[in-house]
Design a protein around this motif. Structure first.
Motif, PDB file in Angstrom:
ATOM      1  N   SER A   1       2.162  -2.496   6.861  1.00  0.00           N
ATOM      2  CA  SER A   1       0.721  -2.412   6.678  1.00  0.00           C
ATOM      3  C   SER A   1       0.295  -0.955   6.675  1.00  0.00           C
ATOM      4  O   SER A   1       0.806  -0.134   7.449  1.00  0.00           O
ATOM      5  CB  SER A   1      -0.011  -3.171   7.790  1.00  0.00           C
ATOM      6  N   ALA A   2      -0.669  -0.643   5.829  1.00  0.00           N
ATOM      7  CA  ALA A   2      -1.268   0.687   5.774  1.00  0.00           C
ATOM      8  C   ALA A   2      -2.763   0.540   6.015  1.00  0.00           C
ATOM      9  O   ALA A   2      -3.548   0.346   5.072  1.00  0.00           O
ATOM     10  CB  ALA A   2      -0.998   1.348   4.427  1.00  0.00           C
ATOM     11  N   GLY A   3      -3.139   0.555   7.287  1.00  0.00           N
ATOM     12  CA  GLY A   3      -4.546   0.499   7.648  1.00  0.00           C
ATOM     13  C   GLY A   3      -5.225  -0.819   7.366  1.00  0.00           C
ATOM     14  O   GLY A   3      -6.459  -0.891   7.362  1.00  0.00           O
TER      15      GLY A   3
ATOM     16  N   TYR B   1       0.043   8.082   5.362  1.00  0.00           N
ATOM     17  CA  TYR B   1       0.692   6.845   5.798  1.00  0.00           C
ATOM     18  C   TYR B   1       2.078   7.136   6.369  1.00  0.00           C
ATOM     19  O   TYR B   1       2.853   7.915   5.818  1.00  0.00           O
ATOM     20  CB  TYR B   1       0.820   5.884   4.614  1.00  0.00           C
ATOM     21  N   ARG B   2       2.384   6.501   7.499  1.00  0.00           N
ATOM     22  CA  ARG B   2       3.701   6.593   8.110  1.00  0.00           C
ATOM     23  C   ARG B   2       4.357   5.226   8.066  1.00  0.00           C
ATOM     24  O   ARG B   2       3.798   4.250   8.547  1.00  0.00           O
ATOM     25  CB  ARG B   2       3.595   7.071   9.553  1.00  0.00           C
TER      26      ARG B   2
ATOM     27  N   PHE C   1      -9.402   5.935  -0.493  1.00  0.00           N
ATOM     28  CA  PHE C   1      -8.722   5.214   0.587  1.00  0.00           C
ATOM     29  C   PHE C   1      -8.258   3.859   0.064  1.00  0.00           C
ATOM     30  O   PHE C   1      -9.015   3.137  -0.596  1.00  0.00           O
ATOM     31  CB  PHE C   1      -9.642   5.013   1.781  1.00  0.00           C
ATOM     32  N   VAL C   2      -7.030   3.524   0.392  1.00  0.00           N
ATOM     33  CA  VAL C   2      -6.479   2.232   0.007  1.00  0.00           C
ATOM     34  C   VAL C   2      -5.795   1.635   1.234  1.00  0.00           C
ATOM     35  O   VAL C   2      -4.916   2.266   1.832  1.00  0.00           O
ATOM     36  CB  VAL C   2      -5.460   2.357  -1.135  1.00  0.00           C
TER      37      VAL C   2
ATOM     38  N   ALA D   1      -2.144   4.620   9.081  1.00  0.00           N
ATOM     39  CA  ALA D   1      -3.289   5.114   8.318  1.00  0.00           C
ATOM     40  C   ALA D   1      -3.286   4.502   6.925  1.00  0.00           C
ATOM     41  O   ALA D   1      -2.250   4.043   6.428  1.00  0.00           O
ATOM     42  CB  ALA D   1      -3.225   6.638   8.225  1.00  0.00           C
ATOM     43  N   PRO D   2      -4.444   4.488   6.270  1.00  0.00           N
ATOM     44  CA  PRO D   2      -4.491   4.008   4.885  1.00  0.00           C
ATOM     45  C   PRO D   2      -3.652   4.893   3.970  1.00  0.00           C
ATOM     46  O   PRO D   2      -3.294   6.026   4.299  1.00  0.00           O
ATOM     47  CB  PRO D   2      -5.985   4.086   4.533  1.00  0.00           C
TER      48      PRO D   2
END
Length: 708
Positions: free
Chosen positions: A468-470, A502-503, A449-450, A496-497
């Motif tokens: 941003s991703a999570g 990721y969207r 997870f990142v 989502a991370p």
């Protein structure tokens, strides 16, 4: 009960320590003049108790009758000092009038007399007179027992008092010392605890702690503490002042550590050959005890300015203390080795220098979590894009091991490469999502997870575009038209991370002169037993109340915004859009005693040229001189002084390049006092702090400028 002592007309026998039989005095007192009557008329059981008391070498006293009249032996007379001999035969409440009503003093004797219940208390402080007058607080073990006459009635109280020796009290304090050492991580921590304990427990004038340098050349380093030396909370923020020496250093602590044999000097000049100042020269008695550790060599010394005979209990206590210090030192050496490797790996993957732009000021801060031994996955970066805009990023790769740090390096490098090709934040994170998915498939895990927040600052358009991703939403500190600052989180789609679907999504907001952007990791706001909303609220409140929007100051404010320890790493990146360009200058400072003086002259000339107010110049020059001194003492390497002047504030930082160099010898009057220096910085600056860097540390301070 009547105020007599079981009067039975029985002939008196000989009384040890008293006059001959038939004399009316017992231990020099005419008892016939008291309510107890002549000694010869006392009950046999009471006289027998008096015989025991007068013959005993231990401090004993009888409190007899309703008035608790005192009868005591020579040992007890030594305890009460110049109260003797007037105390004999007088009421105890009169003899000890100033302390009798204190809790645990007179009430204990009176209770035993009334109830017949015995009493034992250990480690009770009793203020008793000593020879020469005055009260001296000492610690005693005291037992009170009822004295009964021939009919079984309570006729008085036997009080046995034994002063607890200093060595006994010190041995009992070893458990507290061990507990304090158990919380140490580094050798600096061990040194602070060991020196603080030694100088207080032994009531010493000078103590020192020496340890070998391990694998860094075979030399030695030693740190000392002197009675009366100023050591406060501010002083403790900086490392102890270590002196370093060669393998054949003749210091008693080093000789003791090298040979493994303790040495005890009762009187002389044991530090004459290595004395650096009057504190060393005045030491006449010195004990040096090896640490008895299996891997680390070291020693602990305790010294006095007057002759001192080292008793057997003191030697045993010193040996026990040194053994505890040895165990803590070995733990600290292992921690520092692991910690240094992990942090070097961590920091080598972070940018050593952030870009400097005319209108954008940038600062970052990274602090390891509680463990500190493992390399974490937090990262940050800032770089200029081909368009001239600034790209900023802060992310977190799950994990706290070498593999997490390696993946962090891959993610950071890939993100910069993607941004240099196409800087749109959503497109950068979309490409990065494919990379993370590929790395997870390659490693055969679905647990990679990142989280990351990436933004582009367009100075000309005064805009900030974020994706941003999570990751926690960034915070912007803004100044309203009336000058009152406020802080709010950017409403950016989180999603989502990376690596788990990721969207893409972006948000563009205004970023005007006077605003400061703050990106942070979850270690800044997450605390055990507290909700995330509480941490976010504390962060926003602290940033809004900060004295200025300077990025270095805000990084320090953000790192300390939420109280309590965190087990996660802490990473912060701040970018300020300055109202007007600032002016900056730097000076490389050589590692020599004249450096602070040269820095003072340079700073004065530079700030005068910039037409800074004289009051600000004086404060800034003094603070900079102190920080330069500390950098030379602690690191022993060259330092770098940087000055940044904006219309709102003056920011000065002093960076060293390491903490394991050879300390330059300098005269005491050349280098100023640590405690005094830090106190001045606290007093003269509006904010100050320390930042770890890739190769050393940076200490900085900020002074707000008065309105023009």
């Amino acid at each position: 009960m009547p105020g007599t002592v079981g009067r039975v007309p029985t002939p008196a026998g000989p009384v040890p320590g008293a006059a001959a039989p038939g004399d009316a005095t017992v231990a020099g007192r005419q008892w016939g003049e008291t309510t107890l009557g002549p000694y010869e008329s006392w009950d046999p059981a009471v006289r027998a108790a008096a015989d025991v008391v007068l013959a005993s070498p231990a401090p004993m006293a009888l409190h007899l009758g309703d008035q608790l009249l005192l009868l005591y032996n020579e040992a007890y007379a030594d305890l009460i000092g110049d109260r003797h001999p007037r105390a004999m035969g007088r009421p105890a409440a009169e003899v000890f009038a100033e302390v009798w009503q204190h809790p645990g003093v007179g009430e204990v004797v009176e209770h035993t007399y009334r109830t017949g219940e015995p009493f034992l208390e250990k480690e009770i402080p009793l203020p008793l007179h000593r020879a020469g007058g005055g009260l001296e607080q000492a610690v005693y073990t005291r037992a009170c027992s009822p004295v009964r006459d021939s009919l079984g009635r309570v006729a008085g109280v036997l009080s046995v008092v034994a002063e607890t020796s200093p060595a006994t009290r010190q041995l009992q304090g070893l458990s507290d010392f061990a507990a304090a050492l158990s919380g140490t991580l580094t050798l600096d921590d061990v040194a602070r605890v060991a020196l603080r304990y030694a100088i207080t427990s032994f009531d010493a004038d000078r103590v020192s702690f020496a340890v070998d340098e391990g694998g860094s050349g075979g030399g030695w380093r030693m740190v000392r503490r002197v009675r009366g030396e100023l050591v406060d909370e501010a002083d403790e923020r900086l490392p102890p002042l270590w002196r370093r020496g060669s393998t054949d250093w003749s210091a008693p602590a080093v000789v003791c550590a090298r040979t493994g044999r303790a040495s005890f000097s009762d009187d002389g000049q044991p530090l004459r050959e290595i004395a650096v100042d009057r504190h060393d020269q005045k030491v006449r008695a010195l004990a040096a005890v090896p640490l008895r550790a299996s891997v680390v060599r070291g020693a602990l010394t305790v010294g006095y300015r007057s002759p001192h005979v080292w008793s057997a209990p003191e030697r045993a206590l010193l040996a026990a203390s040194a053994e505890l210090v040895g165990q803590a030192t070995e733990r600290a050496r292992r921690f520092e080795t692991q910690h240094g490797t992990a942090q070097l790996l961590q920091r080598s993957m972070l940018p050593e220098n952030l870009p400097g732009l005319p209108r954008l000021r940038i600062a970052a801060r990274y602090d390891p979590g509680v463990d500190g031994n493992a390399a974490g996955g937090d990262f940050y970066d800032a770089f200029v894009l081909p368009t001239g805009d600034l790209g900023v990023v802060l992310g977190d790769v799950a994990g706290h091991d070498v593999q997490a740090a390696a993946r962090m390096g891959q993610v950071r490098a890939a993100l910069r490469a993607l941004a240099l090709n196409d800087a749109r934040p959503d497109q950068v994170l979309t490409g990065l999502d494919r990379l993370v998915s590929s790395l997870g498939a390659e490693a055969g895990t679905h647990e990679l997870f990142v989280t990351v927040a990436f933004g582009v600052i367009d100075v000309d358009r005064e805009q900030l575009t974020l994706a941003s991703a999570g990751h926690p939403a960034p915070l912007i500190r803004r100044c309203s038209p009336d000058g009152a600052p406020g802080a709010s989180f950017v409403d950016v789609p989180s999603g989502a991370p990376l690596g788990v679907g990721y969207r893409p999504g972006t948000r563009t907001v205004q970023f005007s002169p006077g605003d400061t952007l703050l990106l942070f990791s979850d270690g800044v706001v997450e605390r055990r037993w507290q909700g995330l909303s509480h941490g976010l609220a504390r962060l926003a409140e602290s940033v809004a109340m900060a004295p200025s929007g300077d990025p270095r100051s805000l990084c320090a404010v953000a790192s300390a915004a939420v109280p309590g320890a965190t087990e996660d790493d802490v990473a912060v990146l701040a970018v300020e859009y300055a109202l007007r360009p600032s002016r900056s200058a730097r000076m490389e400072v050589p590692a020599e005693p004249t450096a602070p003086s040269r820095v003072r002259h340079w700073m004065t000339a530079q700030l005068t040229e910039w037409q800074v107010a004289e009051s600000v110049i004086g404060s800034a020059v003094l603070c900079t001189s102190e920080l330069t001194t500390n950098a030379l003492l602690h690191a022993g390497t060259a330092a770098r002084v940087e000055v940044d002047l904006s219309p709102e504030r003056l920011l000065v930082s002093v960076a060293d390049s390491g903490s394991r160099g050879t300390v330059t010898r300098a005269r005491t009057e050349t280098l100023s006092s640590r405690g005094r220096g830090l106190g001045l910085i606290e007093e003269l600056s509006d904010a100050w702090g320390t930042d770890p860097t890739v190769r050393g540390s940076t200490v900085w301070f900020e002074i707000l400028l008065p309105p023009a």
